[in-house]
Design an enzyme around this catalytic site. Sequence first.
Site, PDB file in Angstrom:
ATOM      1  N   HIS A  66      -4.477   0.958  12.170  1.00  0.00           N
ATOM      2  CA  HIS A  66      -4.279  -0.262  12.956  1.00  0.00           C
ATOM      3  C   HIS A  66      -5.645  -0.843  13.276  1.00  0.00           C
ATOM      4  O   HIS A  66      -6.542  -0.141  13.760  1.00  0.00           O
ATOM      5  CB  HIS A  66      -3.525   0.066  14.245  1.00  0.00           C
ATOM      6  CG  HIS A  66      -3.408  -1.090  15.196  1.00  0.00           C
ATOM      7  ND1 HIS A  66      -3.105  -2.368  14.781  1.00  0.00           N
ATOM      8  CD2 HIS A  66      -3.554  -1.160  16.550  1.00  0.00           C
ATOM      9  CE1 HIS A  66      -3.063  -3.170  15.829  1.00  0.00           C
ATOM     10  NE2 HIS A  66      -3.336  -2.467  16.909  1.00  0.00           N
ATOM     11  N   HIS A  76       0.823  -1.212   0.000  1.00  0.00           N
ATOM     12  CA  HIS A  76       0.000   0.000   0.000  1.00  0.00           C
ATOM     13  C   HIS A  76       0.857   1.262   0.000  1.00  0.00           C
ATOM     14  O   HIS A  76       0.489   2.287   0.560  1.00  0.00           O
ATOM     15  CB  HIS A  76      -0.963   0.018   1.192  1.00  0.00           C
ATOM     16  CG  HIS A  76      -1.944  -1.117   1.194  1.00  0.00           C
ATOM     17  ND1 HIS A  76      -3.105  -1.092   0.455  1.00  0.00           N
ATOM     18  CD2 HIS A  76      -1.927  -2.314   1.820  1.00  0.00           C
ATOM     19  CE1 HIS A  76      -3.767  -2.219   0.635  1.00  0.00           C
ATOM     20  NE2 HIS A  76      -3.068  -2.985   1.458  1.00  0.00           N
ATOM     21  N   ASN A 117     -10.265  -3.221   1.872  1.00  0.00           N
ATOM     22  CA  ASN A 117      -9.874  -3.220   0.458  1.00  0.00           C
ATOM     23  C   ASN A 117     -11.103  -3.023  -0.413  1.00  0.00           C
ATOM     24  O   ASN A 117     -12.241  -3.014   0.067  1.00  0.00           O
ATOM     25  CB  ASN A 117      -9.204  -4.556   0.089  1.00  0.00           C
ATOM     26  CG  ASN A 117      -7.834  -4.730   0.717  1.00  0.00           C
ATOM     27  OD1 ASN A 117      -7.118  -3.763   0.948  1.00  0.00           O
ATOM     28  ND2 ASN A 117      -7.464  -5.976   0.984  1.00  0.00           N
TER      29      ASN A 117
END
Length: 752
Positions: A395, A131, A203
């Site tokens: 996170h 990413h 995603n």
Amino acid sequence: MDPRKPVEVVKDVVEAAAAKVTDALSPDVPGAPGSGTPSLAEPTTPHDPLPPKKEQGTPETRTPTGAETGVPPTAKGQQGAYLTTAQGARLRDTDHSLKAGARGPVLLQDHHFREKIMHFDHERIPERVVHARGAGAHGVFTSYGTAEGLTRAGFLKKNVETPVFVRFSTVLGSRGSADTVRDTRGFATKFYTEEGTFDLVGNNIPVFFIQDAIKFPDVIHAGKPHPDREIPQAQSAHDTFWDFVSLHTEAQHHTIWNMSDRGIPRSYRTMEGFGVHTFRLVNDAGETVLVKFHWKPKLGVHSLTWEEAQLLSGLDPDFHRRDLYDAIESGAFPEWELGLQVFPDTPEETFAGVDLLDPTKIVPEELAEVQPVGRLVLNRTPTNFFAEVEQVAFHLGHLPPGIDVTNDPLLQGRLFSYLDTQLTRLAGPNFHQIPVNRPHAPVNDMLRDGFHQQAVHAGVAPYRPNSLDGGNPFPAGDAENAFVDVPVRVAEAPKIRQNPASFDDHYSQVRLFWQSMTPVEKDHIIRAYTFELGKVYEQAIKERQLQCLANVDPILCAQVATGLGLPVPEPTQPLAEVAASPALSQVGHVWPPDGRMIGIVVGDDDADGVTALREAVFAAGMVPLIIAPHGGTIGTVTVQRTFATARSVEFDALLVAAAPPPAPDALPSRDDKAGAGTDRSVDPRVLMMIDEAWRHAKAIGAWGDGAAVLQRAGVAGTPGVVAGESGADTFAAVQELLGSHRVWQRFPASVA
């Protein structure tokens, strides 16, 4: 947020540009680099820094421990009119190092040179392993309140508005790679809730290549460029990727999504997002449900054609980033709806035969509908890309009260990995104090010191229990809405390295995806597999992947095998009986036209009706871009693109208002697009735009002299090509075609 409708904001931007007839690229046209208008000569009168552009935003002005400061956002930027050192000492000169005479050696005492070079040498931080290539924007999430009965999370209560920062990204490429490669896209959202930060890190594909996080280094090493040559960049069309996925067959489901049009999105604005994993929600009564998160784009899910993606990689490798920022600047704010698939929290943690802890599986929306719970609008671009987009740190363990994780083995591993990676990228444990990562809730964490500690902690007892600080900080309970680690019962079992038997089905959902595609989408999948496997060197890897495809569908396998010149293998297991899920297809729906880019080709004279046509395009919620032989203005209309700079891939539809002859710069020696053909009655770059738009199944319209251009291009009378009596009725017909995004019936599919 501007309270007016997006189209009104867009109209004002372009109208203001039209008034500035002396500059075809006026700062009011989307894409201007700064908020000021540069002078021809170098400015010499000192003044304070210019304000940010109107569409730019920054992280809120919070302290490292989450308190509001009340200072304006510009307080975090440069201050004052004069150049200084990092410590604020004003400087006379930054163009010459301090030397022992004009021709002498540079002196070691030049502290300004030392500081300037030292900082430059360390401007870059390690890019993300995955990413790395991304773009981000600020926005707001507004809850509908429909999830109140499911979770105690405060940001999901009715009408609560929560600031957000969203980062979109590719997975495999480096920071310098192109936007439009075939790849999975990241869709990561940071909710700055009043109860702590919530990071929804997902995603644009709802499943992943692997079931267990211990395999993550393997799949990424396989997908990344070959380690000996560092090629190919940002793509999976190579031996190591296909070697891995053909052997580790749980990856086949994600792979077919990547080989579909989902692997090359039209834009971030037309891309779905998925949380991938199953999460657990807990409400005020302690009741729990399992959920999957979905982002649904307002404009629908659309993709580039393969040729468009290839053209854009060279023409504009920043295409997705530019589209996102231009849309926000124009007031066509990208918008998604957050939805939940909700499942009973049973001991088996399954639904309709699908193991909810398996991240390579979906639950079709026909079996569990997506229930809308809120609306996301992105309305501000970053002020500083590095400080915000590059330093934002996500996170999965950033959870507010009311949302908890499950035992999905991929999710469990991500809970460890995401914290660990920030220590290298952001140089220490205090990355949460970087402005874009600062929470909007009070922080009293007893964490101290470390690299880049920006808080100045008081007290003498950062431990519990203590009496020296009066017992502070104190533990919270239900009354204070403390985080809930849901006390899920863990079954007694031996410690083993093993998956449950339900994880062993690697093909039924791959077949489900294939069977859910329309014929045109199946054609594209066949083409993608054929191209990618055609790039593989080792014959055994091609044959092994064909064996995997034989277990998915005989037609898919046979078509790809034909393209590779290889025999068609027989399946090694019975083909699964599946029911198609129409929700998986991108084709067959009608979508709003908001923010679509409409290219309007005009000649050297003011084309009849173009001004009125621009008004009609604005009124329909779209953005007209005038394409002319030269820059500046055509009559009273400001030009946004010229024949030399425009390419069809920029536009969602093309309108031709004239038959412009070759412009003076249409010289083959100057521009390959100008061609060297004998028939030069129409500028060849216009004919190329029309030809490309036609091949890419886009709507095309013309009237007046423009209708003859469609005949000249050989596309008149084909599906989705409109010749009208006027600009208004031509646009009306094209607008109706745009609801389906493309005119796929122009190209009959080869498979059913």
